[in-house]
Design a protein around this motif. Structure first.
Motif, PDB file in Angstrom:
ATOM      1  N   LYS A 115       0.788  -1.235   0.000  1.00 50.27           N
ATOM      2  CA  LYS A 115       0.000   0.000   0.000  1.00 50.27           C
ATOM      3  C   LYS A 115       0.816   1.279   0.000  1.00 50.27           C
ATOM      4  O   LYS A 115       0.253   2.368   0.003  1.00 50.27           O
ATOM      5  N   ASP A 116       2.139   1.195   0.012  1.00 51.05           N
ATOM      6  CA  ASP A 116       2.979   2.395   0.066  1.00 51.05           C
ATOM      7  C   ASP A 116       3.931   2.440  -1.117  1.00 51.05           C
ATOM      8  O   ASP A 116       4.667   1.483  -1.365  1.00 51.05           O
ATOM      9  N   PHE A 117       3.921   3.578  -1.835  1.00 52.99           N
ATOM     10  CA  PHE A 117       4.720   3.752  -3.041  1.00 52.99           C
ATOM     11  C   PHE A 117       5.387   5.122  -3.015  1.00 52.99           C
ATOM     12  O   PHE A 117       4.828   6.065  -2.457  1.00 52.99           O
ATOM     13  N   ILE A 118       6.531   5.209  -3.657  1.00 53.85           N
ATOM     14  CA  ILE A 118       7.192   6.504  -3.816  1.00 53.85           C
ATOM     15  C   ILE A 118       7.370   6.740  -5.308  1.00 53.85           C
ATOM     16  O   ILE A 118       8.000   5.945  -6.011  1.00 53.85           O
ATOM     17  N   VAL A 119       6.772   7.832  -5.775  1.00 54.00           N
ATOM     18  CA  VAL A 119       6.871   8.233  -7.174  1.00 54.00           C
ATOM     19  C   VAL A 119       7.418   9.652  -7.171  1.00 54.00           C
ATOM     20  O   VAL A 119       6.762  10.575  -6.666  1.00 54.00           O
ATOM     21  N   GLY A 120       8.631   9.819  -7.706  1.00 58.26           N
ATOM     22  CA  GLY A 120       9.259  11.131  -7.701  1.00 58.26           C
ATOM     23  C   GLY A 120       9.505  11.583  -6.278  1.00 58.26           C
ATOM     24  O   GLY A 120      10.097  10.877  -5.469  1.00 58.26           O
ATOM     25  N   GLU A 121       8.982  12.748  -5.939  1.00 59.26           N
ATOM     26  CA  GLU A 121       9.185  13.289  -4.593  1.00 59.26           C
ATOM     27  C   GLU A 121       7.965  13.097  -3.694  1.00 59.26           C
ATOM     28  O   GLU A 121       7.858  13.709  -2.641  1.00 59.26           O
ATOM     29  N   TYR A 122       7.046  12.235  -4.097  1.00 58.08           N
ATOM     30  CA  TYR A 122       5.821  12.025  -3.339  1.00 58.08           C
ATOM     31  C   TYR A 122       5.674  10.591  -2.848  1.00 58.08           C
ATOM     32  O   TYR A 122       6.090   9.647  -3.508  1.00 58.08           O
ATOM     33  N   HIS A 123       5.025  10.467  -1.710  1.00 57.73           N
ATOM     34  CA  HIS A 123       4.620   9.171  -1.169  1.00 57.73           C
ATOM     35  C   HIS A 123       3.138   8.995  -1.499  1.00 57.73           C
ATOM     36  O   HIS A 123       2.355   9.941  -1.376  1.00 57.73           O
ATOM     37  N   TYR A 124       2.773   7.815  -1.945  1.00 55.10           N
ATOM     38  CA  TYR A 124       1.382   7.492  -2.239  1.00 55.10           C
ATOM     39  C   TYR A 124       0.977   6.318  -1.358  1.00 55.10           C
ATOM     40  O   TYR A 124       1.703   5.331  -1.265  1.00 55.10           O
ATOM     41  N   GLU A 125      -0.187   6.432  -0.716  1.00 52.58           N
ATOM     42  CA  GLU A 125      -0.704   5.339   0.094  1.00 52.58           C
ATOM     43  C   GLU A 125      -2.019   4.876  -0.509  1.00 52.58           C
ATOM     44  O   GLU A 125      -2.940   5.678  -0.707  1.00 52.58           O
ATOM     45  N   ALA A 126      -2.108   3.580  -0.802  1.00 54.70           N
ATOM     46  CA  ALA A 126      -3.322   3.019  -1.387  1.00 54.70           C
ATOM     47  C   ALA A 126      -4.459   3.102  -0.380  1.00 54.70           C
ATOM     48  O   ALA A 126      -4.271   2.869   0.816  1.00 54.70           O
ATOM     49  N   MET A 127      -5.633   3.427  -0.873  1.00 58.57           N
ATOM     50  CA  MET A 127      -6.793   3.565  -0.003  1.00 58.57           C
ATOM     51  C   MET A 127      -7.378   2.202   0.362  1.00 58.57           C
ATOM     52  O   MET A 127      -7.821   1.995   1.477  1.00 58.57           O
ATOM     53  N   ARG A 128      -7.413   1.299  -0.581  1.00 58.94           N
ATOM     54  CA  ARG A 128      -7.967  -0.039  -0.339  1.00 58.94           C
ATOM     55  C   ARG A 128      -6.947  -1.063  -0.814  1.00 58.94           C
ATOM     56  O   ARG A 128      -5.948  -1.256  -0.189  1.00 58.94           O
ATOM     57  N   ALA A 129      -7.251  -1.701  -1.913  1.00 60.01           N
ATOM     58  CA  ALA A 129      -6.330  -2.701  -2.465  1.00 60.01           C
ATOM     59  C   ALA A 129      -5.119  -2.001  -3.059  1.00 60.01           C
ATOM     60  O   ALA A 129      -5.232  -0.933  -3.652  1.00 60.01           O
ATOM     61  N   GLY A 130      -3.973  -2.606  -2.889  1.00 60.27           N
ATOM     62  CA  GLY A 130      -2.743  -2.022  -3.412  1.00 60.27           C
ATOM     63  C   GLY A 130      -2.129  -2.900  -4.483  1.00 60.27           C
ATOM     64  O   GLY A 130      -2.834  -3.520  -5.275  1.00 60.27           O
TER      65      GLY A 130
END
Length: 158
Positions: A115-130
């Motif tokens: 559920k946790d990803f880093i794209v460029g300078e941002y962190h993305y957290e999946a809301m449900r399924a990742g």
């Protein structure tokens, strides 16, 4: 008669508003695949992503997808993942690096967990399924098990 039309109009407006709100995501929700290079250019249909490489960060092992079918199948595994974006990228340890090769560049994003990803300078957290990290792990040979000598464990805990 006018009162009946007014009530009917109000009900239609309320129903329309509810339907509109139900189909929208909350502000700030992003799709993971929209943050990555596309498979093909929308207007011409020409391929943009020519290959994808997945690297297991702990061992450095890499698996590459280079045929259009392989690239498309892997890309589909990333589609539809709804995420919330924030700027805090520290504290996350990347388990996999996924590099998208295009005709003129290469872009890498990092998978820290399902559920946790880093794209460029941002962190993305999946809301449900990742992302399916079990599938990613299956791409590589099994990790060797570390054997602990019998006496070592008891010495550490007196």
């Amino acid at each position: 008669m006018k009162k009946t039309i007014s009530i009917f109009t109000a009900l239609l407006l309320t129903l329309g508003t509810l339907l509109l709100c139900a189909s929208c995501d909350a502000p700030g929700v992003k799709l993971l695949d929209e943050q990555l290079p596309p498979l093909a250019e929308k207007t011409t249909g020409y391929a943009v992503t020519t290959a994808i490489a997945v690297t297991r960060m702990t061992t450095g092992d890499t698996v590459e997808f280079s045929t259009p079918t392989e690239v498309s199948a892997f890309h589909q595994r990333l589609e539809g993942v709804k995420c919330i974006r924030d700027k805090k990228v520290s504290g996350y340890v990347a388990r996999y690096a996924v590099t998208f090769f295009t005709s003129d560049s290469a872009e890498t994003f990092y998978i820290c967990s399902d559920k946790d990803f880093i794209v460029g300078e941002y962190h993305y957290e999946a809301m449900r399924a990742g992302v399916d990290t079990v599938y990613l792990e299956s791409l590589f040979p099994p990790m060797p098990e570390i054997e602990v000598p019998e006496g070592a464990a008891s010495e550490a805990n007196p």
